[in-house]
Design a protein around this motif. Structure first.
Motif, mmCIF file in Angstrom:
data_model
loop_
_atom_site.group_PDB
_atom_site.id
_atom_site.type_symbol
_atom_site.label_atom_id
_atom_site.label_comp_id
_atom_site.label_asym_id
_atom_site.label_seq_id
_atom_site.Cartn_x
_atom_site.Cartn_y
_atom_site.Cartn_z
ATOM 1 N N LEU A 167 41.522 52.223 36.210
ATOM 2 C CA LEU A 167 41.534 51.278 35.339
ATOM 3 C C LEU A 167 40.094 50.232 35.221
ATOM 4 C CD1 LEU A 167 42.586 49.908 32.482
ATOM 5 C CD2 LEU A 167 43.920 48.414 34.050
ATOM 6 N N ALA A 184 48.131 44.993 34.265
ATOM 7 C CA ALA A 184 47.290 44.089 34.104
ATOM 8 C C ALA A 184 47.458 43.224 32.793
ATOM 9 C CB ALA A 184 45.902 44.561 33.881
ATOM 10 N N ALA A 185 47.858 43.661 31.898
ATOM 11 C CA ALA A 185 48.435 42.775 30.615
ATOM 12 C C ALA A 185 49.532 42.029 30.942
ATOM 13 C CB ALA A 185 48.684 43.835 29.611
ATOM 14 N N LEU A 220 47.156 54.096 32.285
ATOM 15 C CA LEU A 220 48.090 53.071 31.146
ATOM 16 C C LEU A 220 48.908 52.250 31.768
ATOM 17 C CD1 LEU A 220 48.367 56.061 28.191
ATOM 18 C CD2 LEU A 220 46.886 53.701 28.181
ATOM 19 N N GLU A 252 48.469 51.236 34.722
ATOM 20 C CA GLU A 252 47.609 50.200 35.492
ATOM 21 C C GLU A 252 47.362 48.840 34.141
ATOM 22 O OE1 GLU A 252 44.137 50.676 37.968
ATOM 23 O OE2 GLU A 252 44.693 52.915 37.820
ATOM 24 N N ALA A 253 47.306 49.249 33.060
ATOM 25 C CA ALA A 253 46.919 48.481 31.793
ATOM 26 C C ALA A 253 48.113 47.740 31.718
ATOM 27 C CB ALA A 253 46.217 49.326 30.860
ATOM 28 N N THR A 311 38.591 46.922 35.106
ATOM 29 C CA THR A 311 39.099 45.378 34.826
ATOM 30 C C THR A 311 37.868 44.406 34.717
ATOM 31 O OG1 THR A 311 39.668 44.996 37.131
ATOM 32 C CG2 THR A 311 41.391 45.980 35.869
#
Length: 62
Positions: free
Chosen positions: A3, A58-59, A52, A54-55, A5
């Motif tokens: 990902l 992060a979100a 995804l 990782e996303a 960032t």
């Protein structure tokens, strides 16, 4: 694949403006449905469940 960032958008202000315009005239329910479809389209483009996940992390972390 990992990902990304760090800032990566070519034109972040233009992206934000386009996103807001895409929501113009939608009810709250339609806006939520649009966001859900957009997430699925972008997830398909990414294609990697690991990225995804990782996303998601992060979100959630903000």
């Amino acid at each position: 694949m990992q990902l990304i960032t760090t800032p990566h958008l070519d034109a972040p202000d233009d992206f934000y403006e386009a996103l807001i315009e895409a929501h113009q005239g939608l009810s709250t329910e339609e806006s939520h449905a649009f966001n859900a479809r957009l997430v699925l389209v972008l997830a398909n483009h990414v294609g990697s469940l690991a990225v995804l996940r990782e996303a998601f992390d992060a979100a959630r972390a903000g």
